[in-house]
Design an enzyme around this catalytic site. Structure first.
Site, PDB file in Angstrom:
ATOM      1  N   GLU A 197      71.189   9.791  47.158  1.00  0.00           N
ATOM      2  CA  GLU A 197      70.153  10.883  46.421  1.00  0.00           C
ATOM      3  C   GLU A 197      70.378  12.201  46.592  1.00  0.00           C
ATOM      4  O   GLU A 197      69.627  13.017  47.086  1.00  0.00           O
ATOM      5  CB  GLU A 197      68.831  10.405  46.530  1.00  0.00           C
ATOM      6  CG  GLU A 197      68.496   9.032  46.393  1.00  0.00           C
ATOM      7  CD  GLU A 197      66.866   8.529  46.779  1.00  0.00           C
ATOM      8  OE1 GLU A 197      66.415   9.559  47.182  1.00  0.00           O
ATOM      9  OE2 GLU A 197      66.611   7.386  46.534  1.00  0.00           O
TER      10      GLU A 197
ATOM     11  N   ARG B  83      72.617  -2.016  54.152  1.00  0.00           N
ATOM     12  CA  ARG B  83      72.990  -0.751  53.691  1.00  0.00           C
ATOM     13  C   ARG B  83      72.216   0.197  54.795  1.00  0.00           C
ATOM     14  O   ARG B  83      71.101   0.128  55.083  1.00  0.00           O
ATOM     15  CB  ARG B  83      72.427  -0.309  52.533  1.00  0.00           C
ATOM     16  CG  ARG B  83      72.832   1.042  51.901  1.00  0.00           C
ATOM     17  CD  ARG B  83      72.266   1.110  50.568  1.00  0.00           C
ATOM     18  NE  ARG B  83      72.389   2.714  50.117  1.00  0.00           N
ATOM     19  CZ  ARG B  83      71.420   3.530  50.178  1.00  0.00           C
ATOM     20  NH1 ARG B  83      69.958   3.066  50.105  1.00  0.00           N
ATOM     21  NH2 ARG B  83      71.447   4.615  49.661  1.00  0.00           N
TER      22      ARG B  83
ATOM     23  N   ASN C 153      69.300   4.144  42.670  1.00  0.00           N
ATOM     24  CA  ASN C 153      67.956   3.762  43.312  1.00  0.00           C
ATOM     25  C   ASN C 153      66.999   3.954  42.446  1.00  0.00           C
ATOM     26  O   ASN C 153      66.946   5.058  41.419  1.00  0.00           O
ATOM     27  CB  ASN C 153      67.763   4.670  44.534  1.00  0.00           C
ATOM     28  CG  ASN C 153      68.824   4.394  45.640  1.00  0.00           C
ATOM     29  OD1 ASN C 153      69.408   3.706  45.695  1.00  0.00           O
ATOM     30  ND2 ASN C 153      68.581   5.364  46.733  1.00  0.00           N
TER      31      ASN C 153
ATOM     32  N   GLU D 132      68.541   0.798  46.059  1.00  0.00           N
ATOM     33  CA  GLU D 132      67.135   1.027  46.567  1.00  0.00           C
ATOM     34  C   GLU D 132      66.100   0.644  45.546  1.00  0.00           C
ATOM     35  O   GLU D 132      66.134   0.950  44.229  1.00  0.00           O
ATOM     36  CB  GLU D 132      66.881   2.325  47.090  1.00  0.00           C
ATOM     37  CG  GLU D 132      67.355   2.757  48.264  1.00  0.00           C
ATOM     38  CD  GLU D 132      66.749   4.105  48.645  1.00  0.00           C
ATOM     39  OE1 GLU D 132      65.797   4.540  48.413  1.00  0.00           O
ATOM     40  OE2 GLU D 132      67.622   4.826  49.574  1.00  0.00           O
TER      41      GLU D 132
ATOM     42  N   HIS E  38      72.452  10.672  54.545  1.00  0.00           N
ATOM     43  CA  HIS E  38      71.321  10.462  54.007  1.00  0.00           C
ATOM     44  C   HIS E  38      70.425  11.601  54.381  1.00  0.00           C
ATOM     45  O   HIS E  38      69.291  11.388  55.154  1.00  0.00           O
ATOM     46  CB  HIS E  38      70.868   9.055  54.320  1.00  0.00           C
ATOM     47  CG  HIS E  38      69.543   8.637  53.522  1.00  0.00           C
ATOM     48  ND1 HIS E  38      69.699   7.226  52.834  1.00  0.00           N
ATOM     49  CD2 HIS E  38      68.175   8.911  53.587  1.00  0.00           C
ATOM     50  CE1 HIS E  38      68.441   6.999  52.373  1.00  0.00           C
ATOM     51  NE2 HIS E  38      67.630   8.071  52.673  1.00  0.00           N
TER      52      HIS E  38
ATOM     53  N   TYR F 139      62.770   3.552  41.422  1.00  0.00           N
ATOM     54  CA  TYR F 139      61.245   3.289  41.900  1.00  0.00           C
ATOM     55  C   TYR F 139      60.166   3.352  40.699  1.00  0.00           C
ATOM     56  O   TYR F 139      59.454   2.558  40.503  1.00  0.00           O
ATOM     57  CB  TYR F 139      60.636   4.234  42.863  1.00  0.00           C
ATOM     58  CG  TYR F 139      61.634   4.051  44.176  1.00  0.00           C
ATOM     59  CD1 TYR F 139      60.940   3.053  45.168  1.00  0.00           C
ATOM     60  CD2 TYR F 139      62.725   4.779  44.342  1.00  0.00           C
ATOM     61  CE1 TYR F 139      61.655   2.966  46.301  1.00  0.00           C
ATOM     62  CE2 TYR F 139      63.397   4.576  45.716  1.00  0.00           C
ATOM     63  CZ  TYR F 139      62.868   3.594  46.536  1.00  0.00           C
ATOM     64  OH  TYR F 139      63.541   3.287  47.781  1.00  0.00           O
TER      65      TYR F 139
HETATM   66  O1  IFM Z   1      62.486   6.416  51.802  1.00  0.00           O
HETATM   67  C1  IFM Z   1      62.943   6.954  50.788  1.00  0.00           C
HETATM   68  C2  IFM Z   1      64.766   7.041  51.214  1.00  0.00           C
HETATM   69  O2  IFM Z   1      64.942   7.482  52.044  1.00  0.00           O
HETATM   70  C3  IFM Z   1      65.236   7.520  49.718  1.00  0.00           C
HETATM   71  N1  IFM Z   1      65.144   6.756  48.373  1.00  0.00           N
HETATM   72  C4  IFM Z   1      63.461   6.761  48.327  1.00  0.00           C
HETATM   73  C5  IFM Z   1      62.939   6.325  49.496  1.00  0.00           C
HETATM   74  C6  IFM Z   1      61.274   6.107  49.174  1.00  0.00           C
HETATM   75  O3  IFM Z   1      60.913   7.376  49.039  1.00  0.00           O
END
Ligand code: IFM
Length: 469
Positions: A165, A76, A293, A370, A120, A295
């Site tokens: 995002e 990706r 995505n 992600e 992006h 985290y």
């Molecule tokens: O690095 C970023 C990415 O560009 C978009 N998602 C989160 C990642 C980590 O912060």
């Protein structure tokens, strides 16, 4: 816990143009808002810029060798709008398009599925000068840009992703200002939300027409909010930030309408008169797969107006909040462990998020586009990077994906963020997310332990019990 993922489950890795390419002024590329922002004093840690980054523009063939060496089924990447259309509109830069054409062919030659993101975060500066995402015209220009790129690369790209995002583009770019273009205008942030949704729908139609065999997707950084207590006030705080972060995009993109509570909650910020008849239906371009995505999670409470606020929302320090219209929602610090970003590690949140999407949008295939972690990596004297904490993070999140699938979620793949260490936006080169280390002095690539671990997973589809640390 041992897991076997189904045949056909896609293992990939992700990157983004401004974070890795460098070559910021080469071959006709124009400036983007991130060039301007990162070159403005005080905006990024250590004044870092993406001018050189991981020099991927010149080292792409070597990097694709790593993708293939890892045994990945998909890669990706994002396409830089100012490389393809330097002024945002107007003439196309053939050299820019050719770069991505070579990249796509290079992936196909190596048996790797190209997953391309059209945006992006690197808006051509000229379009920001004309108003940026708060301006409707930007959405129309995006659809034109999409037509040029998709016209050139078409069905050679397996999955077209319109945006990465959009939450960050709108709220961090125009609300808190910790991302480019660094504006702090709450009403503009909500106008940006809408024009990103509109642009997604317009480009979605272009993709369907010009690349009928490709899959259509968008990637959202959906938030998992937890209330600090069982009180009704905290539940309402969750509802409000959920509307801003999640349903402001899911509503129009998947259901063709903004949620009524979002419009009511933000009525003092804007009257939403920038939404024209038919826009919400346009935004609902039917998706083949939704990119997710993930985290960490967020812990929120309704602020009582008296006690000290925490404002630990993990999105950088700014006097301005990205949570426009929800200024009285407080984000609380969370118990550890944390990554080097200060984000809490909570794999169960990923299971929860995937199951929520499965419940609310049954039949919509999902892809984790992600997931990954920044840690302070240390290079051992023998040259090895023993990033056991990253391996542990990834292992537990992949397991969380498996748990969601066990419970019925239709998850088609997983992409680790990131293939390479790269320019982490406001944090510059200080935070490293790669499974492959980049020595920024020499541009040498070194597989960290996590890369070896990921290769074993990607080539077998088996998640073996956690390595002992
Ligand atoms: O690095 C970023 C990415 O560009 C978009 N998602 C989160 C990642 C980590 O912060």
């Amino acid at each position: 816990m041992r897991r076997v993922f189904p045949e056909g489950f896609v293992w990939g890795s992700a990157t983004a143009a401004y974070q890795i390419e460098g070559a910021a002024t080469e071959d006709g590329r124009g400036p983007s808002i991130w060039d301007t922002y990162s070159h403005t004093s005080g905006r990024t840690l250590n004044g870092d810029t993406g001018d050189v980054a991981a020099d991927h523009y010149h080292r792409w063939a070597e990097d694709l060798g790593h993708v293939a060496g890892l045994g990945l089924g998909a890669y990706r990447f994002s396409i830089s709008w100012p490389r393809v259309r330097p002024g945002g509109c107007g003439p196309v830069n053939r050299a820019g398009l050719d770069f991505y054409s070579r990249l796509v062919d290079g992936l196909l030659e190596r048996g790797v599925r190209p997953v391309a993101t059209l945006y992006h975060w690197d808006l051509p500066q000229e379009l920001e000068d004309a108003g940026g995402w708060p301006t409707r015209d930007t959405a129309l220009r995006f659809a034109e840009y999409a037509a040029e790129v998709v016209g050139a690369l078409g069905d050679r790209v397996h999955t077209w992703t319109t945006f990465n995002e959009p939450w960050c583009s709108a709220y961090l770019g125009y609300g808190s200002g910790v991302h480019a273009p660094g504006r702090t205008e709450p009403a503009a942030a909500l106008a940006a939300v809408h024009h990103l949704n509109l642009a997604h729908g317009l480009a979605g139609r272009v993709i369907r027409e010009l690349a009928p065999a490709a899959e259509l997707s968008v990637t959202l950084n959906l938030h998992v909010f937890r209330p600090a207590s069982g009180s009704a006030a905290d539940a309402d705080a969750v509802r409000r930030v959920d509307a801003l972060a999640n349903r402001a995009f899911l509503g129009p993109m998947l259901d063709g309408a903004y949620p009524a509570d979002l419009l009511a909650d933000t009525a003092t910020v804007t009257d939403w008169s920038f939404v024209r008849d038919g826009d919400e239906r346009t935004a609902a371009a039917p998706l083949d797969v939704l990119g997710v995505n993930y985290y960490s999670t967020a812990l929120v409470r309704a602020w009582d107006g008296v006690s000290a606020r925490s404002d630990a929302d993990g999105h950088g320090s700014s006097a301005h909040t990205p949570w426009v219209g929800a200024e009285d929602v407080d984000f609380l610090p969370q118990p550890g462990p944390h990554t080097a970003m200060g984000w809490n590690i909570e794999p169960a949140g990923l299971t929860e998020l995937l199951l929520r999407l499965h419940r609310e949008h049954p039949g919509l295939p999902l892809m984790v586009t992600e997931n990954g972690a920044a840690f302070d990596d240390v290079v051992s004297p023998d040259g090895r990077v023993r990033d056991g904490r990253r391996v542990d993070y990834l292992h537990r999140h992949v397991d969380a994906v498996g748990a969601a699938m066990d419970a019925g979620a239709d998850v088609r793949g997983y992409f680790v963020w990131s293939l390479l260490d790269n320019f982490e936006w406001g944090y510059g080169y200080d935070r490293r997310f790669g499974i492959i280390r980049v020595d920024y002095d020499t541009q040498q690539r070194t597989w960290k332990d996590s890369a070896h671990w990921y290769r074993a997973l990607a080539t077998t589809g088996r998640l073996e019990p956690p390595p002992s640390r």
